[in-house]
Design a protein around this motif. Structure first.
Motif, PDB file in Angstrom:
ATOM      1  N   GLU A   1       0.831  -1.206   0.000  1.00  0.00           N
ATOM      2  CA  GLU A   1       0.000   0.000   0.000  1.00  0.00           C
ATOM      3  C   GLU A   1       0.865   1.255   0.000  1.00  0.00           C
ATOM      4  N   LEU A   2       1.941   1.244   0.763  1.00  0.00           N
ATOM      5  CA  LEU A   2       2.861   2.384   0.788  1.00  0.00           C
ATOM      6  C   LEU A   2       3.537   2.575  -0.568  1.00  0.00           C
ATOM      7  N   VAL A   3       3.922   1.478  -1.207  1.00  0.00           N
ATOM      8  CA  VAL A   3       4.547   1.566  -2.531  1.00  0.00           C
ATOM      9  C   VAL A   3       3.565   2.162  -3.539  1.00  0.00           C
ATOM     10  N   LYS A   4       2.304   1.799  -3.453  1.00  0.00           N
ATOM     11  CA  LYS A   4       1.298   2.376  -4.362  1.00  0.00           C
ATOM     12  C   LYS A   4       1.199   3.886  -4.174  1.00  0.00           C
ATOM     13  N   GLU A   5       1.425   4.360  -2.954  1.00  0.00           N
ATOM     14  CA  GLU A   5       1.371   5.800  -2.672  1.00  0.00           C
ATOM     15  C   GLU A   5       2.488   6.574  -3.370  1.00  0.00           C
TER      16      GLU A   5
ATOM     17  N   PHE B   1       2.587   8.184   3.583  1.00  0.00           N
ATOM     18  CA  PHE B   1       1.480   8.087   4.535  1.00  0.00           C
ATOM     19  C   PHE B   1       0.533   6.930   4.220  1.00  0.00           C
ATOM     20  N   ASN B   2       0.064   6.311   5.309  1.00  0.00           N
ATOM     21  CA  ASN B   2      -1.010   5.334   5.257  1.00  0.00           C
ATOM     22  C   ASN B   2      -1.872   5.598   6.477  1.00  0.00           C
TER      23      ASN B   2
ATOM     24  N   ILE C   1      13.799  -2.845   0.999  1.00  0.00           N
ATOM     25  CA  ILE C   1      14.698  -3.565   1.899  1.00  0.00           C
ATOM     26  C   ILE C   1      14.417  -3.277   3.365  1.00  0.00           C
ATOM     27  N   ASN C   2      13.647  -2.214   3.654  1.00  0.00           N
ATOM     28  CA  ASN C   2      13.212  -1.975   5.023  1.00  0.00           C
ATOM     29  C   ASN C   2      12.065  -0.970   5.005  1.00  0.00           C
ATOM     30  N   ALA C   3      11.236  -1.045   6.044  1.00  0.00           N
ATOM     31  CA  ALA C   3      10.098  -0.129   6.190  1.00  0.00           C
ATOM     32  C   ALA C   3       9.782  -0.022   7.674  1.00  0.00           C
ATOM     33  N   PHE C   4       9.448   1.220   8.109  1.00  0.00           N
ATOM     34  CA  PHE C   4       9.058   1.384   9.500  1.00  0.00           C
ATOM     35  C   PHE C   4       8.365   2.717   9.679  1.00  0.00           C
TER      36      PHE C   4
END
Length: 101
Positions: A42-46, A70-71, A92-95
């Motif tokens: 979902e974040l990548v789609k943003e 943002f989500n 490779i990472n998300a937070f």
């Protein structure tokens, strides 16, 4: 942890049309309770259609960061890599990050 899940997703990043997203499971080491592959997608789609400054190049790989993404009004940071010779985006990472006002 070297597991990477692949998902078919048509997006454009840095002017490149990509057909899949590869998600490294590194995020689960510290953020498994709050981050999932589905949230990362979902974040990548943003960020579809965005252009980012490449922070470093190692061999055939361009590393860069997107922040904030943002989500549900919550800000996140994505650490990503593009392969110069292939059509995928690797997260490779998300937070979650603190909101910068």
């Amino acid at each position: 942890m070297s597991v990477r899940n692949e998902y078919q997703l048509l997006i454009e990043i840095n002017g490149r049309k990509l057909t899949k997203v590869v998600i490294d499971q590194h995020y689960q080491e510290n953020h498994a309770e709050s981050i999932t592959d589905e949230l990362i997608l979902e974040l990548v789609k943003e960020i579809d259609g965005e252009v980012f400054t490449v922070d470093s190049v190692r061999g055939d790989f361009q590393y860069f960061v997107a922040e904030p993404v943002f989500n549900e009004k919550r800000p996140y940071l994505l650490v990503m890599v593009l392969c110069i010779h292939d059509d995928y985006l690797c997260v490779i990472n998300a937070f979650r990050v603190n909101r910068k006002d």
